[in-house]
Write a protein that holds these residues in place. Structure first.
Motif, PDB file in Angstrom:
ATOM      1  N   VAL A 138     -13.392  26.394 -17.391  1.00 38.84           N
ATOM      2  CA  VAL A 138     -13.220  27.704 -18.026  1.00 38.84           C
ATOM      3  C   VAL A 138     -11.720  27.928 -18.164  1.00 38.84           C
ATOM      4  O   VAL A 138     -10.973  27.833 -17.186  1.00 38.84           O
ATOM      5  N   PHE A 139     -11.272  28.175 -19.385  1.00 33.29           N
ATOM      6  CA  PHE A 139      -9.861  28.404 -19.647  1.00 33.29           C
ATOM      7  C   PHE A 139      -9.575  29.896 -19.663  1.00 33.29           C
ATOM      8  O   PHE A 139     -10.255  30.657 -20.349  1.00 33.29           O
ATOM      9  N   LEU A 140      -8.576  30.306 -18.912  1.00 29.80           N
ATOM     10  CA  LEU A 140      -8.138  31.693 -18.902  1.00 29.80           C
ATOM     11  C   LEU A 140      -6.912  31.782 -19.799  1.00 29.80           C
ATOM     12  O   LEU A 140      -6.024  30.931 -19.728  1.00 29.80           O
ATOM     13  N   THR A 141      -6.890  32.803 -20.640  1.00 30.91           N
ATOM     14  CA  THR A 141      -5.792  32.921 -21.581  1.00 30.91           C
ATOM     15  C   THR A 141      -4.976  34.180 -21.320  1.00 30.91           C
ATOM     16  O   THR A 141      -5.459  35.171 -20.771  1.00 30.91           O
ATOM     17  N   VAL A 142      -3.732  34.098 -21.725  1.00 33.61           N
ATOM     18  CA  VAL A 142      -2.825  35.253 -21.722  1.00 33.61           C
ATOM     19  C   VAL A 142      -2.207  35.293 -23.106  1.00 33.61           C
ATOM     20  O   VAL A 142      -1.616  34.304 -23.562  1.00 33.61           O
ATOM     21  N   ASN A 143      -2.391  36.401 -23.786  1.00 35.60           N
ATOM     22  CA  ASN A 143      -1.882  36.555 -25.151  1.00 35.60           C
ATOM     23  C   ASN A 143      -2.367  35.430 -26.064  1.00 35.60           C
ATOM     24  O   ASN A 143      -1.628  34.889 -26.880  1.00 35.60           O
ATOM     25  N   GLY A 144      -3.612  35.025 -25.896  1.00 34.60           N
ATOM     26  CA  GLY A 144      -4.205  34.022 -26.761  1.00 34.60           C
ATOM     27  C   GLY A 144      -3.838  32.584 -26.442  1.00 34.60           C
ATOM     28  O   GLY A 144      -4.225  31.674 -27.161  1.00 34.60           O
ATOM     29  N   ARG A 145      -3.079  32.367 -25.376  1.00 31.94           N
ATOM     30  CA  ARG A 145      -2.683  31.004 -25.008  1.00 31.94           C
ATOM     31  C   ARG A 145      -3.273  30.637 -23.657  1.00 31.94           C
ATOM     32  O   ARG A 145      -3.325  31.479 -22.748  1.00 31.94           O
ATOM     33  N   ALA A 146      -3.693  29.371 -23.532  1.00 30.58           N
ATOM     34  CA  ALA A 146      -4.245  28.907 -22.255  1.00 30.58           C
ATOM     35  C   ALA A 146      -3.197  29.075 -21.159  1.00 30.58           C
ATOM     36  O   ALA A 146      -2.042  28.700 -21.324  1.00 30.58           O
ATOM     37  N   ASP A 147      -3.621  29.671 -20.057  1.00 32.86           N
ATOM     38  CA  ASP A 147      -2.707  29.931 -18.954  1.00 32.86           C
ATOM     39  C   ASP A 147      -3.182  29.256 -17.669  1.00 32.86           C
ATOM     40  O   ASP A 147      -2.395  28.715 -16.921  1.00 32.86           O
ATOM     41  N   SER A 148      -4.475  29.279 -17.434  1.00 27.76           N
ATOM     42  CA  SER A 148      -5.046  28.717 -16.217  1.00 27.76           C
ATOM     43  C   SER A 148      -6.415  28.122 -16.537  1.00 27.76           C
ATOM     44  O   SER A 148      -7.036  28.461 -17.534  1.00 27.76           O
ATOM     45  N   VAL A 149      -6.862  27.244 -15.640  1.00 31.32           N
ATOM     46  CA  VAL A 149      -8.159  26.606 -15.819  1.00 31.32           C
ATOM     47  C   VAL A 149      -8.935  26.695 -14.520  1.00 31.32           C
ATOM     48  O   VAL A 149      -8.400  26.420 -13.447  1.00 31.32           O
ATOM     49  N   LEU A 150     -10.201  27.089 -14.630  1.00 28.79           N
ATOM     50  CA  LEU A 150     -11.099  27.083 -13.480  1.00 28.79           C
ATOM     51  C   LEU A 150     -12.004  25.867 -13.604  1.00 28.79           C
ATOM     52  O   LEU A 150     -12.575  25.605 -14.653  1.00 28.79           O
ATOM     53  N   LEU A 151     -12.100  25.109 -12.508  1.00 31.37           N
ATOM     54  CA  LEU A 151     -12.950  23.923 -12.493  1.00 31.37           C
ATOM     55  C   LEU A 151     -13.945  24.013 -11.350  1.00 31.37           C
ATOM     56  O   LEU A 151     -13.624  24.540 -10.289  1.00 31.37           O
ATOM     57  N   ASP A 152     -15.112  23.461 -11.569  1.00 26.80           N
ATOM     58  CA  ASP A 152     -16.062  23.279 -10.500  1.00 26.80           C
ATOM     59  C   ASP A 152     -15.431  22.304  -9.501  1.00 26.80           C
ATOM     60  O   ASP A 152     -14.740  21.363  -9.890  1.00 26.80           O
TER      61      ASP A 152
END
Length: 67
Positions: A8-22
């Motif tokens: 799951v990619f978390l975005t800030v201002n439409g840009r990828a900022d962080s990634v959640l992984l299992d």
């Protein structure tokens, strides 16, 4: 994420900022990275001619281990 294994990619201002992984997927990535690092070292040895034949290795191994 847990069902599909996809990040799951978390975005800030439409840009990828962080990634959640299992956790299982994260561990697979770490394992793959470790293997790649080991293979890179081996590939460098081959390129630099730091290898010997299997036959030579077996002879040295037997000699060194009194087999």
């Amino acid at each position: 994420m847990h069902t599909t294994g996809r990040p799951v990619f978390l975005t800030v201002n439409g840009r990828a900022d962080s990634v959640l992984l299992d956790v299982k997927e994260y561990e697979k990535l770490i394992h793959a990275g470790n293997i790649a690092r080991l293979l890179a070292t081996a590939e460098q040895d081959v390129e630099q001619g730091k290898t010997r034949s299997f036959h030579t290795f077996i002879q040295e191994f037997k000699r060194d281990n009194a087999i």
